[in-house]
Design a protein around this motif. Sequence first.
Motif, PDB file in Angstrom:
ATOM      1  N   ASN A 191       7.994 -32.919  15.831  1.00  0.00           N
ATOM      2  CA  ASN A 191       9.284 -33.494  16.223  1.00  0.00           C
ATOM      3  C   ASN A 191       9.822 -32.723  17.431  1.00  0.00           C
ATOM      4  N   ILE A 192       9.475 -33.195  18.609  1.00  0.00           N
ATOM      5  CA  ILE A 192       9.768 -32.419  19.816  1.00  0.00           C
ATOM      6  C   ILE A 192      11.008 -32.949  20.536  1.00  0.00           C
ATOM      7  N   GLN A 193      11.923 -33.493  19.754  1.00  0.00           N
ATOM      8  CA  GLN A 193      13.171 -33.973  20.359  1.00  0.00           C
ATOM      9  C   GLN A 193      13.994 -32.798  20.882  1.00  0.00           C
ATOM     10  N   ASP A 194      14.682 -33.049  21.991  1.00  0.00           N
ATOM     11  CA  ASP A 194      15.538 -32.003  22.574  1.00  0.00           C
ATOM     12  C   ASP A 194      16.577 -31.511  21.567  1.00  0.00           C
ATOM     13  N   SER A 195      17.082 -32.445  20.740  1.00  0.00           N
ATOM     14  CA  SER A 195      18.138 -32.052  19.790  1.00  0.00           C
ATOM     15  C   SER A 195      17.623 -31.012  18.796  1.00  0.00           C
TER      16      SER A 195
ATOM     17  N   ASN B   2       5.417 -39.009  16.525  1.00  0.00           N
ATOM     18  CA  ASN B   2       6.595 -38.212  16.865  1.00  0.00           C
ATOM     19  C   ASN B   2       6.678 -37.921  18.354  1.00  0.00           C
TER      20      ASN B   2
ATOM     21  N   SER C 177       9.960 -39.003  20.093  1.00  0.00           N
ATOM     22  CA  SER C 177      10.768 -37.935  20.676  1.00  0.00           C
ATOM     23  C   SER C 177      11.022 -38.189  22.157  1.00  0.00           C
TER      24      SER C 177
ATOM     25  N   ASN D  35      14.612 -38.508  23.615  1.00  0.00           N
ATOM     26  CA  ASN D  35      15.044 -37.564  24.654  1.00  0.00           C
ATOM     27  C   ASN D  35      15.513 -38.296  25.911  1.00  0.00           C
TER      28      ASN D  35
END
Lengths: 118, 204
Positions: free
Chosen positions: A86-90, B122, B126, B130
């Motif tokens: 899960n590489i989301q910025d958040s 993901n 993501s 983003n």
Amino acid sequence: MSEKSVLIVDDSRVSRMMVSAIIKSQNKDWHIEEAASGDEAVAKLSELKPNIAIIDFNMPGIDGLQLAEKIKQESPDTEITLLTANIQDSIRDKAAAMGVAFAGKPITEEKIIDIISS
Amino acid sequence: MITLNELQHDTLTEIINIGMGSAAAAMSIMVRDEVNISVPDISFSSIDTIQDNLSGLDTNELASVRQGFDGELMGDAMLLFQGDKSLEIVRLLLSNTMTIDNNDFSDFEQEALSEIGNIILNAGLSAIANTLKFTVNSSLPIYKQGNLNKLMAPSDQTQTVLILRVDLSLETKQIKGYVIYLMDIQSIDLLIEHIDRYINSIPS
């Protein structure tokens, strides 16, 4: 490197095996403990105060950042890295705000060596 | 009938492109080979038309990893590929890290493919989140094998969904797969709102 203990927390057995295999290839004497969920990891914290914790984010039960919070309470000296798909910025931002290092999957030898060396 | 104007369509295509670029990069690292991706195909239709869009795959024998997502956008992401290639993919993932006898790869098939799907899906999600600056929560990946009907949930069959389809291929290994995002009408409206906000944020 002196002998260290590492806690690997990931619901994926394959991921735990890959991380463990890379660490052992570099440091065969290190003590490696695995947990398949955050709750299982928390239960181990009473016995083990790991030098390094490498934890996934999306897991059954508590997530990786909730686990990081508990590790910080129980074992403040543990160096924690969130290793997640899960590489989301958040998620990166929340980890950074907690003082938790972040590494995105996929798992590579370079990433794991970097985590255990820093 | 939902339609996207030209700018919305172009923006969504580009965002999916970015997401799939991340997904392809992740897969390429895992299998140590170049992964080619197609231009995303975007359509609104009932899910039973998916079969017509999976050229090159035998839809009677598929392997899939499905991951639900919710939060500011809801839906399901699916990675689909040929069932008989699953062990080859597991071997590519594990053989450089661990010493495993060729006969034992099947022991890890389900878990390894779940993790591959988790990483690819993901990466795509993501990148979309983003770019559009929102957060989605993804559920744990579910691995299934079987024909296309078996892989789809019963509730999928009747509703109109946004189908975002990208094909991933490892040419040297003759492995081909698709990533599909399924979103219902409510989620499509939300996505269009996010796209419009993104377009309006671009300095003119």
